[in-house]
Design a protein around this motif. Structure first.
Motif, PDB file in Angstrom:
ATOM      1  N   UNK A 193       0.861  -1.183   0.000  1.00 49.96           N
ATOM      2  CA  UNK A 193       0.000   0.000   0.000  1.00 49.96           C
ATOM      3  C   UNK A 193       0.889   1.222   0.000  1.00 49.96           C
ATOM      4  N   UNK A 194       0.510   2.224  -0.775  1.00 53.61           N
ATOM      5  CA  UNK A 194       1.298   3.453  -0.925  1.00 53.61           C
ATOM      6  C   UNK A 194       2.670   3.162  -1.528  1.00 53.61           C
ATOM      7  N   UNK A 195       2.769   2.079  -2.310  1.00 55.13           N
ATOM      8  CA  UNK A 195       4.026   1.737  -2.939  1.00 55.13           C
ATOM      9  C   UNK A 195       5.043   1.157  -1.976  1.00 55.13           C
ATOM     10  N   UNK A 196       4.606   0.741  -0.794  1.00 52.33           N
ATOM     11  CA  UNK A 196       5.506   0.247   0.252  1.00 52.33           C
ATOM     12  C   UNK A 196       4.960  -1.076   0.789  1.00 52.33           C
ATOM     13  N   UNK A 197       5.859  -2.016   1.063  1.00 48.82           N
ATOM     14  CA  UNK A 197       5.456  -3.251   1.728  1.00 48.82           C
ATOM     15  C   UNK A 197       5.309  -2.996   3.227  1.00 48.82           C
ATOM     16  N   UNK A 198       4.155  -3.369   3.760  1.00 50.22           N
ATOM     17  CA  UNK A 198       3.891  -3.260   5.198  1.00 50.22           C
ATOM     18  C   UNK A 198       3.682  -4.670   5.734  1.00 50.22           C
ATOM     19  N   UNK A 199       4.175  -4.978   6.939  1.00 48.76           N
ATOM     20  CA  UNK A 199       3.911  -6.305   7.518  1.00 48.76           C
ATOM     21  C   UNK A 199       2.401  -6.561   7.560  1.00 48.76           C
ATOM     22  N   UNK A 200       2.003  -7.771   7.186  1.00 45.18           N
ATOM     23  CA  UNK A 200       0.579  -8.104   7.090  1.00 45.18           C
ATOM     24  C   UNK A 200      -0.122  -8.062   8.446  1.00 45.18           C
ATOM     25  N   UNK A 201       0.629  -8.153   9.533  1.00 44.98           N
ATOM     26  CA  UNK A 201      -0.012  -8.134  10.853  1.00 44.98           C
ATOM     27  C   UNK A 201      -0.456  -6.734  11.266  1.00 44.98           C
ATOM     28  N   UNK A 202      -0.008  -5.680  10.548  1.00 42.18           N
ATOM     29  CA  UNK A 202      -0.441  -4.321  10.876  1.00 42.18           C
ATOM     30  C   UNK A 202      -1.917  -4.152  10.527  1.00 42.18           C
ATOM     31  N   UNK A 203      -2.619  -3.416  11.353  1.00 45.20           N
ATOM     32  CA  UNK A 203      -4.023  -3.141  11.064  1.00 45.20           C
ATOM     33  C   UNK A 203      -4.113  -2.108   9.949  1.00 45.20           C
ATOM     34  N   UNK A 204      -5.264  -2.047   9.335  1.00 46.50           N
ATOM     35  CA  UNK A 204      -5.501  -1.048   8.282  1.00 46.50           C
ATOM     36  C   UNK A 204      -5.301   0.362   8.829  1.00 46.50           C
ATOM     37  N   UNK A 205      -5.702   0.573  10.087  1.00 48.08           N
ATOM     38  CA  UNK A 205      -5.542   1.892  10.714  1.00 48.08           C
ATOM     39  C   UNK A 205      -4.065   2.253  10.865  1.00 48.08           C
ATOM     40  N   UNK A 206      -3.236   1.262  11.245  1.00 50.90           N
ATOM     41  CA  UNK A 206      -1.797   1.515  11.373  1.00 50.90           C
ATOM     42  C   UNK A 206      -1.179   1.879  10.028  1.00 50.90           C
ATOM     43  N   UNK A 207      -1.599   1.162   8.993  1.00 51.14           N
ATOM     44  CA  UNK A 207      -1.079   1.443   7.660  1.00 51.14           C
ATOM     45  C   UNK A 207      -1.530   2.826   7.198  1.00 51.14           C
ATOM     46  N   UNK A 208      -2.789   3.178   7.484  1.00 48.14           N
ATOM     47  CA  UNK A 208      -3.290   4.512   7.149  1.00 48.14           C
ATOM     48  C   UNK A 208      -2.496   5.594   7.881  1.00 48.14           C
TER      49      UNK A 208
END
Length: 172
Positions: free
Chosen positions: A41-56
Motif C-alpha cells: 500500500x502506498x508503494x511500500x510493503x507493510x507487515x501483514x499483521x499491521x491493522x488497516x488503521x496503522x497502515x493509514x
C-alpha cells in the motif's frame, strides 16, 4: 516473471521484486524464502499483521512529509488550473497515488504532463467538436448568439472530459 499456482480454491501468483520472490494471493505477498507476509500500500510493503488503521497512519505521515517537500519543489512552478486540480485530486481523493508519486519524486513531472495533456486535448477536442456541430465562421456571422451558446456548451463538455480523463487519471 509471473507463475500461476493452484492451491485448493485460491490462485497464487509467483512474482519477483528485485531479487526476492513472493507468492501473491490478490491481497497479501508472502516471501518465498522467509515466509513473511506483507501488504502493498502506498508503494511500500507493510507487515501483514499491521491493522488497516496503522497502515493509514503511516500513509498520513508520508503525506505530511511529501507535502512539506513538495512546497519547496513547486515554488518555481507556476501551476495552471489543471495542475492545481490534479494536485488537489491526488492529495484529497487518491492518497495512495499521491504517496507513490511523492516517494519517487515524480509529482512535478506528473503535474507538467497533466498540463501538456490537458492543453493538447483541449485544442484537439474543441476543434473536433466545432466541426461536428458545424460551427464555422459563417455560422458565427449568421447566428452569433447561438454560436456563443454552442461554444460554451462545447467548452463545458471538454472541461468535464479533461477532469475525468486527465485530472483524475491513474498514474501512467
Amino acid at each position: 516473471m509471473t507463475i500461476k499456482i493452484m492451491r485448493g480454491v485460491s490462485k497464487m501468483e509467483k512474482v519477483t521484486f528485485g531479487e526476492k520472490e513472493y507468492y501473491f494471493d490478490g491481497e497479501t505477498y508472502q516471501n518465498i524464502e522467509t515466509g513473511d507476509k506483507f501488504v502493498l500500500k502506498y508503494g511500500i510493503f507493510h507487515p501483514a499483521y499491521l491493522s488497516e488503521e496503522d497502515i493509514e497512519a503511516v500513509g498520513l505521515q508520508f503525506k505530511e512529509t511529501i507535502d512539506q517537500n513538495l512546497q519547496h519543489d513547486l515554488e518555481n512552478l507556476e501551476m495552471d488550473m489543471y495542475q492545481k486540480m490534479r494536485l488537489k485530486y491526488l492529495q484529497t481523493q487518491d492518497l495512495e497515488q499521491y504517496i507513490e508519486t511523492g516517494l519517487t519524486g515524480s509529482i512535478k513531472v506528473d503535474l507538467i504532463n497533466t498540463s501538456q495533456m490537458a492543453e493538447n486535448f483541449w485544442d484537439n477536442q474543441i476543434e473536433l467538436m466545432m466541426k461536428t456541430e458545424g460551427l464555422t465562421d459563417q455560422y458565427k456571422n449568421n447566428n452569433p448568439l447561438e454560436w456563443v451558446q454552442k461554444m460554451n456548451q462545447i467548452r463545458d463538455a471538454v472541461r468535464e472530459m479533461i477532469n475525468r480523463d486527465i485530472v483524475e487519471r491513474k498514474a501512467e
